[in-house]
Design an enzyme around this catalytic site. Structure first.
Site, PDB file in Angstrom:
ATOM      1  CG  ASN A 198     -12.302   7.577  36.657  1.00 16.62           C
ATOM      2  OD1 ASN A 198     -11.956   7.552  35.475  1.00 16.62           O
ATOM      3  ND2 ASN A 198     -12.520   6.482  37.352  1.00 16.62           N
ATOM      4  N   PRO A 199     -12.662  10.315  34.093  1.00 15.51           N
ATOM      5  CG  PRO A 199     -11.210  10.457  32.272  1.00 15.51           C
ATOM      6  CD  PRO A 199     -11.241  10.541  33.768  1.00 15.51           C
ATOM      7  N   GLY A 230     -18.444   5.042  35.805  1.00 12.30           N
ATOM      8  CA  GLY A 230     -19.828   4.821  35.402  1.00 12.30           C
ATOM      9  C   GLY A 230     -19.940   4.699  33.893  1.00 12.30           C
ATOM     10  CB  THR A 283      -7.555  10.199  37.204  1.00 21.28           C
ATOM     11  OG1 THR A 283      -8.874   9.670  36.974  1.00 21.28           O
ATOM     12  CG2 THR A 283      -7.587  11.104  38.422  1.00 21.28           C
ATOM     13  CE  LYS A 309     -26.195   8.260  66.210  1.00 21.93           C
ATOM     14  NZ  LYS A 309     -27.110   9.121  65.470  1.00 21.93           N
ATOM     15  CD  GLU A 340     -11.541   0.204  42.648  1.00 21.26           C
ATOM     16  OE1 GLU A 340     -10.781  -0.508  41.934  1.00 21.26           O
ATOM     17  OE2 GLU A 340     -12.610   0.683  42.223  1.00 21.26           O
TER      18      GLU A 340
END
Length: 310
Positions: A10-11, A14, A41, A213, A273
């Site tokens: 995903n370019p 962040g 994407t 865990k 999301e």
């Protein structure tokens, strides 16, 4: 024979940091004798479509992006009859899933780990007909991650989630729910619910790693009842700060299955999301659903250190 790798990134994740590392990452994979196919994407859901459509042709599927990108790739892998090994290079704002697996924050180090690390069989969550990697949640603070603008996330990082949460806290209303789980059922008005397989949610480390865990077939589910006065609010805040989740208004459950029915439609989030609105959901832990690269010794060492400190 070279191993075939599908690298999906995903370019925009962040601060678009992958732009400065992409060449180094690909060089690391090529030196490790991977034959790499690269796909960027351009919108939500595309990573799932790419992996579901092409993933069966590859030995490894590596993704770079935030928790949402990892969620989409895992969902795509679960549509394949044979599951390729997954690698994750975190590039989002918070990266809760990577944090619990102790995947390095530096992107070249994460790439190196994919070539030299251990294959770990990791549980996934199934939320009705969708999958999530580390958390399904509703209520206070859980809406924040997909309501927070991307530029604010980039500028403030984890702080952005809590800045945005303060704007919306007065709007949160409790939901009357009946929650059935492996060992029983509870019914009440709830302000928040987190069904997780991670020590960290939106950057907040709710549990010690010793308790978590990711391969035991169980969720840690935290529900907070409606808060009626300032004293109850302070008790909840103290419990969250000390990680002693034993306040009277809290319910902490370990379970592999939940069935939740509410009086009204509830907005859920899956891995940060938007998960949709539902008045009834079924949540199951899918045992050892995916194989993902990590440093298993590092995860175990950190857990032992936390145990000694406690």
């Amino acid at each position: 024979m070279k191993k075939k790798m599908l690298f999906v990134y995903n370019p925009m994740a962040g601060k678009e940091q992958i732009r400065g590392y992409l060449s180094d990452i690909i060089q690391i994979f090529c030196k490790a004798e991977f034959e790499v196919t690269i796909v960027a994407t351009s919108g939500p859901g595309e990573a799932t479509e790419i992996v579901a459509g092409k993933g069966s042709d590859y030995d490894y599927i590596v993704c770079s992006g935030g928790d949402g990108t990892m969620n989409e790739v895992a969902g795509g892998v679960m549509q394949l009859s044979n599951h390729p090994v997954i690698g994750y290079i975190p590039a989002g704002t918070v990266n809760d899933f990577a944090s619990t697996l102790r995947i390095p924050k530096m992107m070249p180090e994460a790439a190196e780990l994919i070539t030299k690390g251990d294959i770990f069989s990791c549980d996934l969550g199934k939320f009705n007909d969708r999958y999530f990697t580390y958390v399904a949640g509703f209520g206070a603070f859980t809406e924040v991650s997909y309501q927070t603008p991307q530029d604010l996330k980039n500028a403030l990082g984890k702080t952005a989630y809590f800045v945005e949460a303060l704007k919306h806290i007065a709007e949160i209303k409790p939901h009357h729910m009946k929650i059935e789980y492996d060992d029983g059922a509870i019914e009440d008005e709830f302000l928040l619910g987190l069904v997780s397989n991670s020590e960290s949610v939106s950057g907040y480390k709710a549990y010690s790693l010793q308790e978590i865990k990711m391969d035991d077939g169980l969720f840690e589910a935290l529900f907070i009842r409606n808060i009626k006065n300032p004293l109850e609010l302070q008790m909840i805040l103290n419990a969250l700060l000390t990680k002693k989740l034993d306040a009277e208004q809290m319910c902490l459950i370990r379970t592999k299955h939940l069935h939740i029915v509410s009086d009204d439609d509830v907005q859920w989030t899956l891995d940060g999301e938007d998960g949709g609105w539902f008045d009834e959901v079924t949540i199951d832990n899918v045992y050892h659903a995916i194989q993902i690269m990590c440093d298993y010794d590092e995860v175990q060492t950190v857990a032992e250190q936390i145990g000694e400190e406690e």
